[in-house]
Design a protein around this motif. Structure first.
Motif, PDB file in Angstrom:
ATOM      1  N   ILE A   1      54.276  71.355  53.001  1.00  0.00           N
ATOM      2  CA  ILE A   1      53.143  71.035  53.860  1.00  0.00           C
ATOM      3  C   ILE A   1      52.859  69.589  53.499  1.00  0.00           C
ATOM      4  O   ILE A   1      52.298  69.293  52.439  1.00  0.00           O
ATOM      5  N   HIS A   2      53.328  68.694  54.320  1.00  0.00           N
ATOM      6  CA  HIS A   2      53.289  67.282  53.909  1.00  0.00           C
ATOM      7  C   HIS A   2      53.043  66.361  55.095  1.00  0.00           C
ATOM      8  O   HIS A   2      53.328  66.691  56.231  1.00  0.00           O
TER       9      HIS A   2
ATOM     10  N   SER B   1      49.074  65.635  59.775  1.00  0.00           N
ATOM     11  CA  SER B   1      49.725  66.473  58.766  1.00  0.00           C
ATOM     12  C   SER B   1      48.994  66.388  57.430  1.00  0.00           C
ATOM     13  O   SER B   1      48.818  67.396  56.734  1.00  0.00           O
TER      14      SER B   1
ATOM     15  N   GLU C   1      45.980  68.480  57.466  1.00  0.00           N
ATOM     16  CA  GLU C   1      46.294  69.905  57.479  1.00  0.00           C
ATOM     17  C   GLU C   1      46.546  70.467  56.085  1.00  0.00           C
ATOM     18  O   GLU C   1      46.386  71.662  55.845  1.00  0.00           O
ATOM     19  N   ARG C   2      46.976  69.600  55.147  1.00  0.00           N
ATOM     20  CA  ARG C   2      47.293  70.109  53.802  1.00  0.00           C
ATOM     21  C   ARG C   2      46.109  70.875  53.206  1.00  0.00           C
ATOM     22  O   ARG C   2      46.267  71.976  52.696  1.00  0.00           O
TER      23      ARG C   2
ATOM     24  N   ASP D   1      51.668  66.502  47.537  1.00  0.00           N
ATOM     25  CA  ASP D   1      51.674  67.196  48.825  1.00  0.00           C
ATOM     26  C   ASP D   1      51.534  68.684  48.509  1.00  0.00           C
ATOM     27  O   ASP D   1      51.091  69.031  47.417  1.00  0.00           O
TER      28      ASP D   1
ATOM     29  N   THR E   1      53.924  72.200  59.043  1.00  0.00           N
ATOM     30  CA  THR E   1      52.621  71.619  58.681  1.00  0.00           C
ATOM     31  C   THR E   1      51.647  71.535  59.847  1.00  0.00           C
ATOM     32  O   THR E   1      50.445  71.699  59.668  1.00  0.00           O
ATOM     33  N   THR E   2      52.162  71.255  61.030  1.00  0.00           N
ATOM     34  CA  THR E   2      51.258  71.003  62.164  1.00  0.00           C
ATOM     35  C   THR E   2      51.112  72.215  63.089  1.00  0.00           C
ATOM     36  O   THR E   2      50.499  72.118  64.147  1.00  0.00           O
TER      37      THR E   2
END
Ligand SMILES: Cc1cc2nc3c(=O)[nH]c(=O)nc-3n(C[C@H](O)[C@H](O)[C@H](O)COP(=O)(O)OP(=O)(O)OC[C@H]3O[C@@H](n4cnc5c(N)ncnc54)[C@H](O)[C@@H]3O)c2cc1C
Length: 491
Positions: A50-51, A68, A71-72, A147, A357-358
């Motif tokens: 997730i980066h 992104s 979102e982490r 990340d 991630t997105t």
């Protein structure tokens, strides 16, 4: 009369599962149809990060990187058992990128999306700190940043479970084979092993990844469905090559970066390659040249460089990217695009590209785009919601509780079970007095009781579903033990 849905989502990868979850939470009647197993396409083959994607900054993808990065923190809170912070070390080699360039990149990375709970980047001395353990002695300067890591296939399954908990119908091993426009939307044929079923849907989302253009043209009959560009990426798994809980990001001589991640405690995951392909049937084939590329990328950095004989597992997946006409597969945009098409009153929205991630943000964008064509829905909600098993404030405290409640079970086993199921461990272990209550032991951490849960609650049908997607126990088991799981699932 065939069953009617507001929304049919075709494809049980990360994007389809995220859309089905979001839509069912907003009160829509949703069907998610996946032709094989959940996450059996590209979504099980990611680098599991997730980066923001540090290297995407070099391609000036600021929108994607910012979204992104933000979102982490959201995803970390939603499922702390399968998503956790991961520190990266970038050992610096002068010939690859200037130190100033790395500094500037990390400065922007730290600020673009806000770090929240993750530590800031900094410069480190690799010789004098644990960050350099396992690295060659001539490497002195390094940079660290943070990340997150995700169990990608479990992430998909948990979103499908949440969708089902909120009223969605989830059908796996269900191929969408025909779509006919009607005055109320679509009449759809679902094909399962030995049967066909008709359903109708007001709107359809085509989230079929590498098959999106084929499904759009051949099944939905939408001639203008955009072309998907296929870029294959392979990973290899070897016994651990560096100590510590951090990952390495290695600059390769071709300008790309290669990740080395701690994986399943005893292993290192090395990836990835970027190989353009034209035939989706080759999406899961790891070529010898790719293995060689990854081993060569790692060799200048680590003291114990692995050889081909050390590779215990490998997997390949294909990025379904927007065809932006760029010849370089590494610089092709990883951003997503949504294309809404119509045949009369029947509408289909095609998802192209995107990242694990997105996926949550993509789902919001899909529903906002479709809102005029769907019944009135409630507003966005997933940013604050937990995924199944994710309602844990502290994993170690939960582990202590589990040890007290199940004193006769091995504490290490319990800890590993939390990494897969979080707070659902209590449900899985309900009534377990002793180890014998876990049922047949297949090897490693795998017992019949968990398999039964995965069959009942997580749509697991085959041995591969269990060994490589719901768990990664395939890595701990011998070939004979894996065969026993296959046989037991086939019965
Ligand atoms: C090597 C590699 C590394 C990556 N690393 C990262 C990373 O670290 N972090 C990150 O955020 N992203 C990463 N990505 C990107 C990410 O993995 C993908 O963008 C994402 O998984 C795509 O998901 P999807 O749902 O669109 O497609 P898929 O996961 O492929 O799902 C599509 C599904 O549709 C199903 N399907 C197809 N046709 C039909 C039909 N007719 N009926 C029913 N079902 C059908 C397929 O079986 C499949 O399961 C990586 C990608 C690759 C290839």
């Amino acid at each position: 009369m065939s069953e009617h849905y507001n929304l049919l989502v075709i494809g049980g990868g990360v994007n389809g599962a995220a859309i089905a979850r979001d839509a069912s939470g907003r009160g829509l009647k949703v069907l998610l149809a996946e032709r094989r197993d959940l996450a059996s396409g590209t979504s099980q083959t990611s680098s599991k990060l997730i980066h923001g994607g540090l290297r995407y900054l070099e391609h000036l993808e600021f929108r994607l990187v910012r979204e992104s990065l933000l979102e982490r923190e959201v995803l970390l809170k939603s499922a702390p058992h399968i998503i956790r912070p991961l520190n990266f070390v970038l050992p610096w080699i002068a010939a690859r990128r200037s130190a100033l360039r790395v500094h500037v990149g990390l400065f922007i990375y730290d600020r673009l999306g806000g770090r929240g709970s993750l530590p800031a980047s900094h410069q480190v001395n690799l010789r004098r700190t644990p960050w350099g353990r396992g690295l060659k002695n001539h490497l002195r300067l390094g940079f660290t940043y943070a990340d997150c890591w995700v169990d990608d296939s479990r992430f998909v399954v948990l979103m499908a479970m949440d969708a089902q908990n909120r009223g969605a119908t989830v059908m796996t091993r269900t191929d969408v084979t025909a779509m006919t426009p009607t005055d109320k939307g679509w009449q759809v044929t679902l094909t399962q092993a030995n049967s066909e079923k008709q359903v109708s849907a007001q709107v359809v989302v085509n989230a079929t990844g590498v098959r999106a253009d084929r499904v759009g043209r051949e099944i939905a009959g939408v001639a203008e469905t955009p072309q998907v560009r296929l870029v294959k990426g392979s990973h290899i798994v070897v016994p651990r090559i560096h100590a510590g809980d951090h990952a390495l990001i290695l600059q390769n001589e071709d300008g790309r970066v290669v990740f080395v991640l701690p994986f399943e405690r005893k292993f290192s995951l090395i990836g990835t390659t970027d190989t353009p392909i034209t035939d989706p049937e080759r999406e899961h084939v790891v070529d010898e040249a790719e293995v060689d590329y990854l081993l060569r990328a790692v060799a200048p950095y680590v003291k114990q460089a692995p050889g081909p004989e050390d590779v215990v597992w490998s997997f390949a997946g294909t990025r379904p990217l927007k065809d932006d006409g760029d010849n370089n597969p590494s610089s092709a945009s990883r951003d997503y695009s949504l294309e809404l098409s119509s045949r009369g009153d029947a509408r289909v929205l095609t998802v192209i590209g995107g990242k694990i991630t997105t996926s949550r943000k993509l789902a919001e964008a899909v529903l906002s785009r479709l809102a005029p064509h769907l019944p009135r829905m409630s507003g966005t909600w997933t940013a604050r919601a937990k995924l199944p098993g994710g309602d844990l404030t502290d994993i170690e405290i939960y582990h202590d509780r589990l040890r007290v409640d199940f004193p006769n079970l091995n504490p290490i086993y319990l800890r590993h079970l939390i990494d897969r199921h979080g707070s659902l461990c209590h449900d899985i272990l309900e009534g377990c007095e002793t180890g014998a209550d876990l049922g047949r032991h297949f090897g490693g951490d795998l017992y019949q009781r968990e398999i039964d849960w995965l069959k009942d609650r997580e749509w697991a049908v085959s041995g591969d579903d269990i060994l490589w997607r719901r768990t990664k126990c395939g890595l701990q088991l011998s070939p004979e033990q894996r065969e026993a799981v296959m046989e037991s699932m086939a019965q």
